[in-house]
Design an enzyme around this catalytic site. Sequence first.
Site, PDB file in Angstrom:
ATOM      1  N   ASP A   1       0.639  -1.207   0.031  1.00 46.61           N
ATOM      2  CA  ASP A   1      -0.088  -0.038   0.027  1.00 46.61           C
ATOM      3  C   ASP A   1       0.845   1.174   0.124  1.00 46.61           C
ATOM      4  OD1 ASP A   1      -1.661  -2.204   0.399  1.00 46.61           O
ATOM      5  OD2 ASP A   1      -2.675  -1.084   2.006  1.00 46.61           O
TER       6      ASP A   1
ATOM      7  N   GLU B   1       2.044 -10.007  11.149  1.00 46.61           N
ATOM      8  CA  GLU B   1       1.878  -9.429   9.900  1.00 46.61           C
ATOM      9  C   GLU B   1       3.095  -9.306   9.000  1.00 46.61           C
ATOM     10  OE1 GLU B   1      -1.026  -5.679   7.999  1.00 46.61           O
ATOM     11  OE2 GLU B   1      -0.568  -5.760  10.545  1.00 46.61           O
TER      12      GLU B   1
END
Length: 518
Positions: free
Chosen positions: A202, A454
């Site tokens: 992102d 993550e």
Amino acid sequence: MDRTAQLTARSTPYETAYDPPATATTPATTTSLHTRAARVLEANWTGASTVPSRDLYPHQWSWDSAFIAIGLRHVSPRRAQTELETLLAAQWGDGRVPHIVFNPSVPLDAYFPSPDFWRSSTAGRTAGTPGTLQTSGIVQPPVHALAAWLVHRADPELSRARGFLARVHPRLAAWHRYLLHRRDLGGAGLVSVVHPWEQGMDNSPCWDAPLARITPAPARSFRRADLDHGAAEDRPTDLDYGRYVRLAADYRDAGYADGGGEFAVEDPAFNALLIASEYALARIAEELGATGSARRARAQRLTATLVERLWDAEAGMFLCRDLRAGGTPSGHGASGSGAGGEDEPRVPGSRLLPERAVSGLVPLILPGLPRDIAAALVRTLRGPHFSVGDRTRLVPSYDLLGEAFDPHRYWRGPAWFNTGWLLERGLRTHGETAAAEALRRAVLDLADATDFAEYVDPYTGAPCGATGFGWTAALALDLYHRPAVRHARQHLDKSTQRVVPPTDTGTFDRSDRGGHRG
């Protein structure tokens, strides 16, 4: 017996397939990793799909579900099939697979942008949004056909009995058709992303220059739910987020029509994953009794185009091409200096972006990549910009020497487990078995040590973002059950052969079955 116990306990015929005995590549000290990873996937299961994280990402994400299915096949092939079927049921009429499928039971304020921002049922009506589901309007990398093929190979009998491939094949074909025809914004055959979220990485520094042209949405116009669950210093900045919101709102307000937006980038990882899935679709077609030759030929053509347009010999890796560098889609501006020099294809207003990111290494997964380019990618992976095997164990998401490098901030430096999985696969495809095994071992060790984080600091391995993360657990499972690679290592940098022979499908061959099951 609780559900986790049911998932991790298997009857005698399946134990060899999913719990191989300890070997040189599966040490006895990690035999409980399977159970711990399966518990994460069970905890994140909603009944029809798996969320990446219960708190931070409480819906179904597109490429997350593809990676999760790849791991789930080692626990429950049936559930892995359901994961992909649930996602593909949200496909739009124009073929796009949305990057989020919203769970209506989750409160609107639990995640932003929420369904009322995307307005898929109204803004996307012309593009054929599914009437009963709420989704986003952008997409994510097309890993799905590769995932479907690997899931099928985990239990071919179950897959055939359920008609799994016969059901998903038309949807996967329509998905690729959308990308190849509606998203070829540069006119040369490669797919463009129209929002940084589509590429999946992102806030990569690759997007800094294209995003600098975007006027951000006012901060008062949205509320960031992600900061309720993650440290601000680990997340994209408010300025970046404002630009993401502006791009998404403009795309929505244009009815999700492709081609006219201010952001259009040809990304090497996105296109490499499309090519990988084209190879997988060829396998799927053959399994269904059709020919896969056209898909395979397209994959080879796209590989050549990828090299022609995005390879930079000086950088030793692939770079992103900004199609709006000159302004409007019809504008004229500078062109980048890729491998072709003066003969490089020129798109008015386009240029290669100089940022070195892990996206530019992902094409290593392609079996038809020219051998000298594969060798250069391996050197870059080991060299000072990524330093894998020296200063880092997992692959940093961005150039260690870059001015924008930050070891903790999302995709601006931390190491992610999905890119580690992809590059382990790429190294193995091109015969770099020792490096592949070292990367495999690093993924397993760090995933387990960080409670399936993550992402991690590439230097220290310290966990960042959410823990109990879906694709981290799933891909650790896949690597845990990966059979040992026994063929001899190829010395890519010394070879004079230009390309891998067409018959060598490497990553995509028929033996990749999710364990040892026949």
